[in-house]
Design a protein around this motif. Structure first.
Motif, PDB file in Angstrom:
ATOM      1  N   SER A   1       0.835  -1.202   0.000  1.00  0.00           N
ATOM      2  CA  SER A   1       0.000   0.000   0.000  1.00  0.00           C
ATOM      3  C   SER A   1       0.868   1.249   0.000  1.00  0.00           C
ATOM      4  O   SER A   1       2.107   1.181   0.059  1.00  0.00           O
ATOM      5  N   THR A   2       0.223   2.409  -0.005  1.00  0.00           N
ATOM      6  CA  THR A   2       0.948   3.678  -0.015  1.00  0.00           C
ATOM      7  C   THR A   2       1.585   3.994   1.335  1.00  0.00           C
ATOM      8  O   THR A   2       2.289   4.996   1.453  1.00  0.00           O
ATOM      9  N   THR A   3       1.350   3.168   2.330  1.00  0.00           N
ATOM     10  CA  THR A   3       2.046   3.332   3.616  1.00  0.00           C
ATOM     11  C   THR A   3       3.239   2.388   3.713  1.00  0.00           C
ATOM     12  O   THR A   3       3.752   2.148   4.801  1.00  0.00           O
ATOM     13  N   GLN A   4       3.660   1.855   2.558  1.00  0.00           N
ATOM     14  CA  GLN A   4       4.831   0.982   2.505  1.00  0.00           C
ATOM     15  C   GLN A   4       5.760   1.434   1.383  1.00  0.00           C
ATOM     16  O   GLN A   4       5.299   1.769   0.284  1.00  0.00           O
ATOM     17  N   GLY A   5       7.053   1.456   1.676  1.00  0.00           N
ATOM     18  CA  GLY A   5       8.050   1.812   0.681  1.00  0.00           C
ATOM     19  C   GLY A   5       8.974   0.635   0.429  1.00  0.00           C
ATOM     20  O   GLY A   5       9.517   0.060   1.372  1.00  0.00           O
ATOM     21  N   VAL A   6       9.144   0.286  -0.824  1.00  0.00           N
ATOM     22  CA  VAL A   6       9.962  -0.869  -1.199  1.00  0.00           C
ATOM     23  C   VAL A   6      11.348  -0.363  -1.611  1.00  0.00           C
ATOM     24  O   VAL A   6      11.490   0.319  -2.632  1.00  0.00           O
TER      25      VAL A   6
END
Length: 370
Positions: free
Chosen positions: A43-48
């Motif tokens: 989701s947009t609350t996760q950065g890869v």
């Protein structure tokens, strides 16, 4: 003879029935897998945190603050910077030939395999990147696409093009007609100002890039031109982002799409250009099988519309009782007609049928077009 000619044309243009229209080359499978995770898992609350050249290398998934919360931009920027610094230090150590000691250093080294050279780690230091997850906007894009997708697919079929191309707006804008990029690209197809003017009316008074249907006709024309010059869809779709001139240059130098993907280096062939075909293949897979990734969704219903010609030098009714659901569109078209003296075809969506009888609505539309 004519049906045979038409059939041959459809095949040459990459019709959906032709096997291998959108091939999944071995070299791009890690990228396709990566983007499927971005669209359907993170989701947009996760950065890869990943390697931008080899998307099969994912270092870590970090937590981000909700982008709508106050101060989230600075917090997220600091978190991403901290994560990149951490892995840059580990990669620098491996690039110097130092054996990995901690469990974290060993984990990073294992991502590159047993054949990795010091130069691989050195290159990886320059390729650290963070991709924010897109699961939530992609889900909303699937819902929004219900209003337009069937009509867009028909537009592409009528143009002799694969209807699967209608999934490209998932990559460009999540099917958001109001999308506007920092580079000035607008609408679901994200046409830039210069490219938009080649295929549509784009002016101070009216911007057809923001019309999902009119811009889809334009996108079909552009993609068809790309295919005619490049003769395959991986290159034609890449040219949609990279530009036809740059792709023709890359094709002259490398020949095949795979060679371009694996070997081509150019100042303007950035991460977005290199990945757009992989993103398209991933987006098509997720969107076509959205129940598998998101469960059942209530898609927006297709919009019913009527076409109205706004005559040049048109003056609105003094009563102001038009009862049109999309008054803003009527106003913009009226301004365009007054300023240019040309007629404008306007698709009026969501007419408010509750305020008057259908016959009354038809009379109002006729008065508007008179």
């Amino acid at each position: 003879i004519l049906p045979l000619v038409m059939a041959l044309y459809s095949i040459s243009a990459g019709a959906a029935t032709v096997a291998g229209t959108f091939p999944e080359f071995d070299s791009i499978r890690p990228n396709i897998s990566f983007w499927k995770k971005i669209y359907a898992e993170y989701s947009t609350t996760q950065g890869v945190i990943h390697d931008k050249r080899n998307l099969g290398i994912i270092y870590e998934v970090i937590e981000l603050k909700d982008r709508n919360r106050h101060g989230s931009r600075k917090i997220n920027r600091d978190r991403i910077k901290k994560a990149k610094k951490k892995y840059k230090l580990i990669l620098a150590k491996l690039a110097r030939g130092e054996p990995p000691k901690s469990s974290e250093e060993k984990r990073v080294a294992n991502l590159f395999g047993t054949e990795a050279q010091r130069s691989d780690f050195r290159s990886a230091m320059r390729n650290l990147r963070c991709q924010v997850g897109q699961k939530d906007p992609f889900r909303q894009g699937i819902i929004r696409s219900g209003a337009y997708l069937a009509q867009i697919k028909q537009i592409f079929r009528d143009a002799g093009l694969p209807p699967e191309l209608s999934y490209l707006p998932h990559v460009e804008s999540s099917f958001n007609p109001k999308a506007y990029s920092k580079f000035g690209a607008a609408g679901i197809w994200q046409f830039t100002l210069s490219t938009g003017k080649r295929f549509m009316t784009v002016s101070y008074a009216v911007d057809e890039r923001r019309d999902p249907i009119l811009s889809s006709y334009a996108a079909a024309r552009l993609l068809k031109q790309n295919f005619k010059k490049l003769r395959n869809w991986p290159m034609a779709i890449t040219a949609y982002n990279h530009g036809i001139t740059g792709m023709l240059r890359a094709k002259r130098r490398k020949g095949s799409y795979e060679a371009i993907f694996n070997e081509y280096r150019s100042r303007i062939c950035n991460c977005a250009s290199r990945n757009i075909y992989s993103e398209f293949v991933a987006a098509r897979e997720v969107a076509q099988n959205y129940q598998q990734y998101f469960g059942e969704l209530a898609l927006d219903t297709p919009l019913e519309s009527q076409n109205v010609v706004m005559a040049g030098r048109f003056a609105p009714s003094p009563t102001g009782e038009l009862h049109l659901g999309n008054v803003r569109t009527a106003l913009v078209a009226w301004l365009a007609a007054r300023s240019t003296g040309r007629d404008f075809l306007v698709r009026m969506e969501d007419l408010d049928v509750n305020v008057a009888s259908p016959e009354h609505e038809r009379r109002q539309l006729a008065d508007l077009a008179a």
